[in-house]
Design a protein around this motif. Structure first.
Motif, PDB file in Angstrom:
ATOM      1  N   LEU A  26       0.807  -1.070  -0.026  1.00  0.00           N
ATOM      2  CA  LEU A  26      -0.154  -0.141  -0.094  1.00  0.00           C
ATOM      3  C   LEU A  26       0.837   1.227  -0.081  1.00  0.00           C
ATOM      4  O   LEU A  26       0.450   2.367  -0.543  1.00  0.00           O
ATOM      5  CB  LEU A  26      -0.997   0.194   1.312  1.00  0.00           C
ATOM      6  CG  LEU A  26      -1.959  -1.083   1.125  1.00  0.00           C
ATOM      7  CD1 LEU A  26      -2.668  -1.134   2.717  1.00  0.00           C
ATOM      8  CD2 LEU A  26      -3.164  -0.601   0.168  1.00  0.00           C
ATOM      9  N   LEU A  27       1.735   1.263   0.677  1.00  0.00           N
ATOM     10  CA  LEU A  27       2.858   2.401   0.948  1.00  0.00           C
ATOM     11  C   LEU A  27       3.654   2.729  -0.290  1.00  0.00           C
ATOM     12  O   LEU A  27       3.892   3.969  -0.573  1.00  0.00           O
ATOM     13  CB  LEU A  27       3.670   2.595   2.172  1.00  0.00           C
ATOM     14  CG  LEU A  27       2.620   2.292   3.381  1.00  0.00           C
ATOM     15  CD1 LEU A  27       3.513   2.099   4.760  1.00  0.00           C
ATOM     16  CD2 LEU A  27       1.957   3.690   3.585  1.00  0.00           C
ATOM     17  N   LEU A  30       2.028   5.030  -2.533  1.00  0.00           N
ATOM     18  CA  LEU A  30       1.521   6.463  -2.104  1.00  0.00           C
ATOM     19  C   LEU A  30       2.957   7.158  -1.873  1.00  0.00           C
ATOM     20  O   LEU A  30       2.864   8.608  -2.427  1.00  0.00           O
ATOM     21  CB  LEU A  30       1.187   6.299  -0.657  1.00  0.00           C
ATOM     22  CG  LEU A  30       0.740   7.270   0.190  1.00  0.00           C
ATOM     23  CD1 LEU A  30      -0.485   8.135  -0.241  1.00  0.00           C
ATOM     24  CD2 LEU A  30       0.589   6.855   1.787  1.00  0.00           C
ATOM     25  N   VAL A  73       0.648  11.969   6.686  1.00  0.00           N
ATOM     26  CA  VAL A  73       0.033  11.229   5.674  1.00  0.00           C
ATOM     27  C   VAL A  73      -0.165   9.843   5.755  1.00  0.00           C
ATOM     28  O   VAL A  73      -1.339   9.307   5.582  1.00  0.00           O
ATOM     29  CB  VAL A  73       0.795  11.762   4.216  1.00  0.00           C
ATOM     30  CG1 VAL A  73       0.139  10.665   3.074  1.00  0.00           C
ATOM     31  CG2 VAL A  73       0.686  13.140   3.940  1.00  0.00           C
ATOM     32  N   ILE A  74       1.021   9.342   6.072  1.00  0.00           N
ATOM     33  CA  ILE A  74       1.014   7.761   6.366  1.00  0.00           C
ATOM     34  C   ILE A  74      -0.001   7.289   7.319  1.00  0.00           C
ATOM     35  O   ILE A  74      -0.436   6.202   7.212  1.00  0.00           O
ATOM     36  CB  ILE A  74       2.210   7.204   6.534  1.00  0.00           C
ATOM     37  CG1 ILE A  74       2.986   7.508   5.010  1.00  0.00           C
ATOM     38  CG2 ILE A  74       2.392   5.981   6.651  1.00  0.00           C
ATOM     39  CD1 ILE A  74       4.614   7.312   5.000  1.00  0.00           C
ATOM     40  N   PHE A  77      -3.516   7.309   6.624  1.00  0.00           N
ATOM     41  CA  PHE A  77      -3.889   6.447   5.555  1.00  0.00           C
ATOM     42  C   PHE A  77      -3.807   4.832   6.079  1.00  0.00           C
ATOM     43  O   PHE A  77      -4.615   3.953   5.736  1.00  0.00           O
ATOM     44  CB  PHE A  77      -2.938   6.526   4.614  1.00  0.00           C
ATOM     45  CG  PHE A  77      -2.728   5.614   3.268  1.00  0.00           C
ATOM     46  CD1 PHE A  77      -3.793   5.682   2.085  1.00  0.00           C
ATOM     47  CD2 PHE A  77      -1.740   4.435   3.495  1.00  0.00           C
ATOM     48  CE1 PHE A  77      -3.994   4.810   1.285  1.00  0.00           C
ATOM     49  CE2 PHE A  77      -2.070   3.603   2.378  1.00  0.00           C
ATOM     50  CZ  PHE A  77      -3.016   3.802   1.281  1.00  0.00           C
ATOM     51  N   LEU A  78      -2.858   4.476   6.977  1.00  0.00           N
ATOM     52  CA  LEU A  78      -2.934   3.125   7.436  1.00  0.00           C
ATOM     53  C   LEU A  78      -3.848   2.849   8.386  1.00  0.00           C
ATOM     54  O   LEU A  78      -4.388   1.799   8.441  1.00  0.00           O
ATOM     55  CB  LEU A  78      -1.588   3.158   8.211  1.00  0.00           C
ATOM     56  CG  LEU A  78      -0.297   2.748   7.268  1.00  0.00           C
ATOM     57  CD1 LEU A  78       1.071   2.745   8.253  1.00  0.00           C
ATOM     58  CD2 LEU A  78      -0.355   1.556   6.338  1.00  0.00           C
ATOM     59  N   VAL A  80      -7.046   4.213   8.016  1.00  0.00           N
ATOM     60  CA  VAL A  80      -8.188   3.963   7.189  1.00  0.00           C
ATOM     61  C   VAL A  80      -8.112   2.598   6.525  1.00  0.00           C
ATOM     62  O   VAL A  80      -9.246   1.589   6.140  1.00  0.00           O
ATOM     63  CB  VAL A  80      -8.241   4.824   5.917  1.00  0.00           C
ATOM     64  CG1 VAL A  80      -9.585   4.642   4.942  1.00  0.00           C
ATOM     65  CG2 VAL A  80      -8.544   6.290   6.670  1.00  0.00           C
ATOM     66  N   GLU A  81      -6.977   2.102   5.942  1.00  0.00           N
ATOM     67  CA  GLU A  81      -6.783   0.884   5.262  1.00  0.00           C
ATOM     68  C   GLU A  81      -6.735  -0.384   6.358  1.00  0.00           C
ATOM     69  O   GLU A  81      -6.706  -1.390   5.755  1.00  0.00           O
ATOM     70  CB  GLU A  81      -5.373   0.922   4.490  1.00  0.00           C
ATOM     71  CG  GLU A  81      -5.482   1.749   3.365  1.00  0.00           C
ATOM     72  CD  GLU A  81      -6.468   1.380   2.357  1.00  0.00           C
ATOM     73  OE1 GLU A  81      -6.916   0.100   2.209  1.00  0.00           O
ATOM     74  OE2 GLU A  81      -7.003   2.409   1.748  1.00  0.00           O
TER      75      GLU A  81
END
Length: 169
Positions: A26-27, A30, A73-74, A77-78, A80-81
């Motif tokens: 995922l990262l 991104l 940002v990360i 994001f993590l 939410v995922e």
């Protein structure tokens, strides 16, 4: 070291490697979309806490503002995922002077310099898993290392557990 971002999660029993692999998938895109490279990643338990440590780079290098920005940002994001199943600390950092070498292009960039590597299994007699030497060759499948005590040896990427640049002062 970069700033910390605390995320709360309940343990689901997923192993560390699976979580690391999911996060990496995922990262990488991104980070690339923002002009960064994911050089390396660690996910481990240290002193009873889980740490997700990212080593990032970009042309011209990484500074503290980059690490702070990407942490902001990360982390969300993590969340939410829902990648990391436990409470963990997120650390975003530059690769440093003894940068990890994780991809064939990393080795090509440091051709002619000293590196240290740990092999997945012993490579020679006497059995050695850790070698230090000057990187003298790189191709799509392997590296050639000039080891001071034993001479030149080819090592397949698949046999390398970990490698780092040995910065010379």
């Amino acid at each position: 070291m970069g700033p910390l971002f605390l995320c709360k999660r309940m343990s689901t029993g997923e192993n560390l490697q699976t979580t690391k692999d999911k996060a990496k998938v995922l990262l990488e895109p991104l980070l690339e979309a923002q002009g960064y490279e994911l050089v390396d990643m660690e996910y481990r338990q240290e002193f009873g806490r889980y740490i997700l440590r990212l080593f990032i780079d970009k042309p011209g290098g990484v500074n503290l503002e980059d690490c702070v920005h990407l942490t902001g940002v990360i982390g969300p994001f993590l969340d939410v995922e829902d990648v990391v199943p436990q409470e963990y600390n997120l650390e975003v950092s530059s690769p440093g002077l003894n940068r990890p070498l994780t991809k064939p292009q990393h080795f090509a960039q440091v051709l002619g310099q000293k590196i240290r590597l740990k092999a997945r299994k012993p490579l020679s007699q006497p059995s050695k898993r850790v070698l230090k030497g000057r990187l003298v060759g790189v191709n799509e499948a392997a590296i050639e290392l000039d080891v001071e005590a034993t001479g030149r040896v080819w090592i397949a990427f698949s046999e390398i557990a970990k490698a780092n640049l040995e910065y010379e002062f």
